[in-house]
Design an enzyme around this catalytic site. Structure first.
Site, PDB file in Angstrom:
ATOM      1  N   HIS A 106       0.864  -1.187   0.000  1.00 26.87           N
ATOM      2  CA  HIS A 106       0.000   0.000   0.000  1.00 26.87           C
ATOM      3  C   HIS A 106       0.896   1.231   0.000  1.00 26.87           C
ATOM      4  CE1 HIS A 106       0.973   0.925   4.182  1.00 26.87           C
ATOM      5  NE2 HIS A 106       0.688  -0.335   4.505  1.00 26.87           N
ATOM      6  N   ASP A 127      -2.170 -19.311  12.567  1.00 28.16           N
ATOM      7  CA  ASP A 127      -0.965 -19.862  13.175  1.00 28.16           C
ATOM      8  C   ASP A 127      -0.901 -19.516  14.658  1.00 28.16           C
ATOM      9  OD1 ASP A 127       2.049 -19.916  13.869  1.00 28.16           O
ATOM     10  OD2 ASP A 127       1.971 -20.850  11.885  1.00 28.16           O
ATOM     11  N   SER A 186       2.921  -5.027   6.902  1.00 24.59           N
ATOM     12  CA  SER A 186       2.460  -4.697   5.550  1.00 24.59           C
ATOM     13  C   SER A 186       3.562  -5.008   4.544  1.00 24.59           C
ATOM     14  CB  SER A 186       2.097  -3.217   5.458  1.00 24.59           C
ATOM     15  OG  SER A 186       1.008  -2.916   6.288  1.00 24.59           O
TER      16      SER A 186
END
Length: 387
Positions: A212, A334, A349
């Site tokens: 992003h 997980d 990110s």
């Protein structure tokens, strides 16, 4: 009469049951598909949709409900699969904007009156000032110097958050408190942060990260890059994500420049790796129609030992027509990662998403009210944006 009304009601209900899901599905369909090989592609939509593209399929193909009813023509582009080295490592970014960004407006007192020359000239937060009185500017000090040198009314070239350019005339006023000319706006010329490096192209050295854009903290607009660099980063701690509060990786920039930052876009930060390429595993990239709902893994670095590891996730939803950086909804399953971070946290990110041994995307955002879940971007969107 009663039977007729009942039959009509059943017919309308049946029609709605078919038409409404079909309309939802139609909105979900992409306008274009990249095809690696001829065949039948199954799209993960509200109702099963297939796109058949044979050797004679040139520029478009028909998307069909249940493989029978054609509902939309989709553009076809043939490309060979790309191979990239997946990183999943923490990296630091330093960048200078292409011009100075208006971070905010602030009134001041001049000759006993509250004024704001910038607002009067039509300046808004998020605007980028490219030049003042014909001189290009890139730093805060250059902007202040240009304002002082212009004297009287100054002319500025400005670009707004939508990329539209205009010329404005600003008449600075003397501040009663400071005794100097002021415009009434706060400007910012640089930014720095930490994120995850997604991939490196082994042939060109070009890289992509974050998934992003890098946004200004005040205006939330994407910062246009004039120049920038990437450097190694190290973790010093983790703040776990909890419902209502996003966690974060706490780290610091360590070491010399390893690459130049060349573009900052809605699909991530991109540039050229200039240091010696690290030894990283290579993966073939998948296109969006090859991604399926179900089990996958993310590659990321979230422990103080700076060890990069694979963790289990589930791809819960695929959106072919939404925002470029919000193509998938993913959920962390997980146990070790949930124990360490609470799920997805800031700094993750750009973590690559791998499914069936292929690079399918990257983590982009966390759901603040449910840190186990977040968004992901398609790998093809990042690779397309890289150009």
């Amino acid at each position: 009469m009663h039977r007729a009304k009942k039959a009509l009601s059943m017919l309308l209900a049946l029609t709605a049951a078919i038409v409404l899901p079909s309309l939802i599905t139609l909105r979900q369909l992409p306008d274009e598909l990249i095809i690696h090989q001829s065949g039948n592609s199954q799209l993960s939509t509200f109702i099963p949709v297939s796109v058949e593209c044979g050797d004679d399929c040139a520029e478009s193909a028909s998307a069909k409900l249940f493989g029978i009813v054609g509902i939309k023509n989709i553009g076809i582009r043939r490309e060979s699969p790309k191979r990239v080295m997946l990183a999943g490592t923490l990296f630091g970014l330093r960048m200078y904007s292409d011009g100075v960004m208006v971070a905010g407006l602030s009134d001041f007192i001049s000759d006993g009156r509250r004024v704001n020359p910038a607002r009067d000239a039509g300046i808004s937060s998020g605007d980028i000032i490219r030049s003042v009185c014909g001189k290009e500017i890139y730093t805060n000090s250059e902007f202040v110097h240009a304002v002082e040198k212009c004297g009287g009314t100054l002319t500025a070239e400005v670009t707004d958050s939508e990329g539209r350019s205009r010329t404005v005339r600003i008449t600075p006023a003397y501040s009663d408190a400071d005794g100097c000319l002021k415009t009434g706006m706060w400007v910012r010329d640089s930014a720095a942060g930490i994120g995850t490096l997604t991939y490196i192209d082994p042939e060109t050295g070009r890289f992509g990260g974050l998934g992003h854009g890098i946004c200004d903290a005040d205006t939330h607009g994407i910062i246009p890059i004039h120049e920038g660099e990437i450097v190694p980063a190290k973790i010093i701690g983790i703040r776990r994500g909890v419902r209502g509060s996003a966690g974060e990786i706490r780290g610091y920039l360590s070491g010399d420049e390893i690459g130049t930052l060349q573009s900052n876009t809605i699909c991530g930060a991109f540039g050229k790796y200039t240091a010696k390429l690290p030894e990283l595993p290579e993966y073939e990239s998948a296109v969006k129609q090859e991604i399926k709902q179900g089990k996958a893994k993310i590659l990321c670095t979230v422990n103080p030992e700076n060890e990069t590891r694979l963790y289990d996730i589930v791809i819960e939803k695929i959106n072919y027509s939404g925002e470029p950086a919000k193509n998938m909804i993913i959920r962390v399953t997980d146990k070790e990662l949930l124990e360490e971070t609470g799920g997805i946290i800031q700094g993750m990110s750009g973590s690559p998403i791998i499914q069936n041994g292929r690079f399918v995307g990257a983590v982009t955002h966390v759901f603040v009210n449910n840190p186990r879940c977040g968004y992901g971007i398609f790998a093809e969107n990042m690779l397309e944006q890289q150009g």
